[in-house]
Design a protein around this motif. Structure first.
Motif, PDB file in Angstrom:
ATOM      1  N   VAL A 300       0.798  -1.221   0.000  1.00 56.65           N
ATOM      2  CA  VAL A 300       0.000   0.000   0.000  1.00 56.65           C
ATOM      3  C   VAL A 300       0.836   1.278   0.000  1.00 56.65           C
ATOM      4  O   VAL A 300       0.620   2.164  -0.840  1.00 56.65           O
ATOM      5  CB  VAL A 300      -1.004  -0.028   1.172  1.00 56.65           C
ATOM      6  N   THR A 304       0.598   4.067  -3.241  1.00 63.93           N
ATOM      7  CA  THR A 304      -0.293   5.194  -2.962  1.00 63.93           C
ATOM      8  C   THR A 304       0.420   6.489  -3.329  1.00 63.93           C
ATOM      9  O   THR A 304       1.539   6.737  -2.880  1.00 63.93           O
ATOM     10  CB  THR A 304      -0.693   5.221  -1.481  1.00 63.93           C
ATOM     11  N   PHE A 308      -2.791  11.196  -2.071  1.00 65.55           N
ATOM     12  CA  PHE A 308      -3.652  10.282  -1.324  1.00 65.55           C
ATOM     13  C   PHE A 308      -2.982   9.834  -0.030  1.00 65.55           C
ATOM     14  O   PHE A 308      -3.660   9.605   0.979  1.00 65.55           O
ATOM     15  CB  PHE A 308      -4.056   9.090  -2.194  1.00 65.55           C
ATOM     16  N   ALA A 309      -1.659   9.707  -0.032  1.00 72.66           N
ATOM     17  CA  ALA A 309      -0.965   9.369   1.217  1.00 72.66           C
ATOM     18  C   ALA A 309      -1.202  10.450   2.269  1.00 72.66           C
ATOM     19  O   ALA A 309      -1.457  10.141   3.444  1.00 72.66           O
ATOM     20  CB  ALA A 309       0.534   9.197   0.946  1.00 72.66           C
ATOM     21  N   LEU A 326      -8.059   1.187   5.769  1.00 74.24           N
ATOM     22  CA  LEU A 326      -8.555   1.921   4.608  1.00 74.24           C
ATOM     23  C   LEU A 326     -10.056   1.735   4.423  1.00 74.24           C
ATOM     24  O   LEU A 326     -10.694   2.488   3.672  1.00 74.24           O
ATOM     25  CB  LEU A 326      -7.819   1.484   3.339  1.00 74.24           C
ATOM     26  N   ALA A 449      -2.140   6.220 -10.405  1.00 75.07           N
ATOM     27  CA  ALA A 449      -2.730   7.298  -9.606  1.00 75.07           C
ATOM     28  C   ALA A 449      -3.451   8.325 -10.462  1.00 75.07           C
ATOM     29  O   ALA A 449      -4.457   8.906 -10.033  1.00 75.07           O
ATOM     30  CB  ALA A 449      -1.641   7.989  -8.787  1.00 75.07           C
ATOM     31  N   LYS A 471      -3.595  -1.432  -7.460  1.00 67.24           N
ATOM     32  CA  LYS A 471      -2.824  -0.208  -7.220  1.00 67.24           C
ATOM     33  C   LYS A 471      -3.648   1.020  -7.596  1.00 67.24           C
ATOM     34  O   LYS A 471      -3.612   2.041  -6.895  1.00 67.24           O
ATOM     35  CB  LYS A 471      -1.525  -0.263  -8.026  1.00 67.24           C
ATOM     36  N   LEU A 474      -6.233   1.885  -4.884  1.00 68.20           N
ATOM     37  CA  LEU A 474      -5.686   2.605  -3.725  1.00 68.20           C
ATOM     38  C   LEU A 474      -5.768   4.111  -3.916  1.00 68.20           C
ATOM     39  O   LEU A 474      -5.842   4.867  -2.947  1.00 68.20           O
ATOM     40  CB  LEU A 474      -4.218   2.221  -3.513  1.00 68.20           C
ATOM     41  N   ASN A 475      -5.735   4.542  -5.178  1.00 72.18           N
ATOM     42  CA  ASN A 475      -5.764   5.955  -5.513  1.00 72.18           C
ATOM     43  C   ASN A 475      -7.139   6.414  -5.992  1.00 72.18           C
ATOM     44  O   ASN A 475      -7.259   7.433  -6.676  1.00 72.18           O
ATOM     45  CB  ASN A 475      -4.695   6.233  -6.577  1.00 72.18           C
ATOM     46  N   ILE A 541     -11.299   2.608  -2.794  1.00 68.26           N
ATOM     47  CA  ILE A 541     -10.298   2.635  -1.722  1.00 68.26           C
ATOM     48  C   ILE A 541     -10.745   1.766  -0.550  1.00 68.26           C
ATOM     49  O   ILE A 541      -9.992   0.918  -0.056  1.00 68.26           O
ATOM     50  CB  ILE A 541     -10.070   4.084  -1.248  1.00 68.26           C
ATOM     51  N   GLY A 545      -8.895  -1.403  -1.507  1.00 62.00           N
ATOM     52  CA  GLY A 545      -7.625  -1.106  -0.860  1.00 62.00           C
ATOM     53  C   GLY A 545      -7.466  -1.766   0.490  1.00 62.00           C
ATOM     54  O   GLY A 545      -6.360  -2.160   0.878  1.00 62.00           O
ATOM     55  N   HIS A 549      -4.206  -6.230  -0.312  1.00 62.19           N
ATOM     56  CA  HIS A 549      -2.883  -5.675  -0.036  1.00 62.19           C
ATOM     57  C   HIS A 549      -1.931  -6.796   0.374  1.00 62.19           C
ATOM     58  O   HIS A 549      -2.346  -7.882   0.784  1.00 62.19           O
ATOM     59  CB  HIS A 549      -2.963  -4.580   1.037  1.00 62.19           C
TER      60      HIS A 549
END
Length: 564
Positions: A300, A304, A308-309, A326, A449, A471, A474-475, A541, A545, A549
């Motif tokens: 993750v 990310t 977003f982080a 998440l 992303a 991936k 996650l974004n 997400i 997400g 993972h």
């Protein structure tokens, strides 16, 4: 004190993989298999699992991709210097190949995560003056050369890797084979368990496989028949000599040729595919074997994007180490999600302009397709009916970004890249299409992303798992995909993304299904219902997400495979 000293005592698990993606400037990987292995390294450091990783040094990398004036792929080496990133260890082992000792030197790459956990990676290197000139380059080019070089590389990885860990002082109890390339490691273990008389002969197996099976875990990734390495026994005898009697090898690796997957299946007590559907497919390919499913996951914090982080950090600082949290991200404000996405999208637009001079718009959606360029991935499915694509774009504008490498010997994959460039030129007046050269980890992070929609169009059931969509999720990027691989497990229609066709639908119907979904559902939602689209982003997400993972993946391996 040796750099390895802190690891020698507690480390009991070895993970062998022909390729591992450690970082963008260490090109010891070709694609998804290596990126997964790299995410495994990173998660093992996070979780402080007692593991050591073994791979090849691959000094010339895999492939640096350039695109010629005709849109064709131009292959070039992608060299790196182990001296810049790794430490030479004071050890060497030899594997006898073609009657000569081939000496192998280890390099140590140490991955350390932010909270201090570390994972050692041993890179095997044959570029030594002690070796014959023809042997020095065995480990130079990942998947380079012909089947002769491939078998030599697999001997270095499997036999050499097993011997190297012993020489370095590791006491390994569990050997995890990441794909069949590493199957000579359990064979090397089996050679230590001879029973019966000493005469090589046909007939019953004269070795005890039980302790080897108790120690070995095998993950198969390949539902494509051509992807399973096979070598003639004449070649095996010429290269490996009397390392293992051929008549005995036939009993565990196949009667007609050395099948590396069969060898790994027969010498591993725990076998898994990389998604529930893939395990089902693998059981059909290899009846009689118990093949479990551990669905792949992604690391993750690696995948990310910075905006977003920062957003996740504002909600809970545990998100990077414990991605399960998440699941709370569906409560994020719509404006915060959209602002983070717009920042990531601007970075992709800048990268497209820089790499290929195509200007994209921030206010039009970007559809991204990026993966290995080969026939069963069907990268050209989107362009099956260019006239219909133009009509859709006239009413609901969109943009397309593509990327991916073809294997140097995959002429069909290279032809697809030329075709995609031809389509990009033909569509230029109605749909901006950009092909970004030299797809690698750094570029992948920008693409997953910055996309508005992640497109995946494999020919089922040939997608083993696929992790790029994880991936993207996650974004906050929804996926539009054929129901294959991991997507069957994550797909909730209109919630996490959309399906192209149904489960079991005919592949020849997929193009029409893709166009219908884009025209009737996906693009109208993006253009006319921002709150509705943002709900999808948050669900991607929270519902993907938080599940798909690599921490979850490694916890399953640890509890189910390693501690059995």
């Amino acid at each position: 004190m040796s750099l390895l000293d802190p690891f020698l005592g507690p480390t009991r698990i070895a993970y062998l993989s022909m390729e591992i993606a450690l970082r963008p400037d260490i090109p010891t990987y070709s694609g998804g298999l290596g990126v997964l292995a790299g995410d495994t390294v990173r998660s093992c450091a996070d979780l402080e699992l007692p593991m050591v990783f073994v791979t090849l040094a691959s000094r010339d990398g895999y492939l640096r991709q350039f695109i010629g004036a005709d849109g064709g792929q131009i292959d070039a080496p992608d060299p790196w210097s182990p001296e810049r990133h790794a430490t030479a260890l004071d050890a060497a082992v030899a594997v006898r190949i073609e009657g000569r000792p081939v000496w192998i030197r280890p390099w140590l790459y140490l991955h350390t995560c932010p909270h201090g956990g570390s994972a050692p990676v041993i890179l095997l290197d044959t570029r030594l003056e002690e070796n014959a000139p023809g042997d020095r380059g065995i480990t130079d080019r990942l998947y380079g050369g012909d089947e002769v070089l491939r078998l030599k590389q697999e001997a270095v990885l499997g036999i050499g890797g097993e011997r190297m860990l012993r020489a370095l002082g590791f006491e390994i109890r569990t050997w995890h084979l990441n794909e069949g390339h590493a199957a000579l490691a359990p064979l090397s273990l089996l050679a230590r368990h001879r029973i019966g008389d000493d005469r090589p002969a046909a007939g019953p197996l004269r070795y005890d496989p039980d302790p080897v099976r108790a120690a070995c875990v095998f993950t198969t990734h390949t539902p494509v028949e051509a992807g399973h390495d096979r070598f003639s026994y004449d070649l095996v005898a010429r290269l490996l000599g009397d390392f293992f009697e051929i008549e005995q090898l036939r009993l565990v690796a196949g009667p007609d040729e050395l099948n590396m997957t069969r060898l790994a299946l027969n010498l591993s007590g725990w076998v898994n595919g990389v998604a529930a559907r893939h395990a089902q497919t693998a059981r059909g390919m290899f009846p009689g074997y118990r093949i479990r499913a551990v669905t792949n996951g992604v690391h993750v914090p690696t995948w990310t994007s910075p905006p977003f982080a920062r957003l996740f950090q504002s909600v809970t600082p545990e998100w990077a180490h414990d991605p399960d949290v998440l699941s709370r991200m569906d409560r994020l404000p719509d404006d915060a999600i959209w602002q983070a996405h717009e920042e990531a999208k601007a970075a992709l637009i800048d990268e497209v302009q820089h790499r290929c001079g195509v200007t994209l718009r921030q206010d039009h959606p970007i559809i991204v397709f990026s993966r290995r360029m080969t026939g069963y991935k069907r990268p050209d499915l989107l362009f099956t009916d260019p006239d219909r694509l133009r009509r859709i774009a006239a009413a609901l504008p969109f943009q397309v970004v593509l990327a991916g490498k073809a294997h140097p010997r995959d002429e069909g994959g290279k032809a697809l890249i030329r075709e995609l460039h031809a389509q990009a030129r033909a569509m230029a007046d109605s749909v901006p299409v950009a092909f970004l050269p030299n797809y690698e980890m750094g570029l992948a992070k920008i693409m997953v992303a910055g996309a508005d929609l992640w497109l995946n169009t494999p020919m089922p059931p040939l997608e083993a798992s696929g992790t790029s969509g994880m991936k993207a999720a996650l974004n906050g990027v929804p996926q539009l995909s054929v129901l294959d691989g991991w997507w069957i497990e994550a797909w909730e229609e209109g919630v996490t993304g959309w399906a192209i066709g149904g489960d079991g639908s005919r592949p020849e119907e997929h193009a029409a299904d893709l166009y219908a979904k884009l025209e009737d559902v996906v693009l109208p939602l993006w253009h006319h219902d921002r709150p509705g689209w943002t709900r999808l982003m948050k669900a991607a997400i929270a519902r993907i997400g938080s599940r798909f993972h690599s921490q979850r993946m490694m916890r399953r391996y640890a509890s189910e495979a390693y501690l059995r």
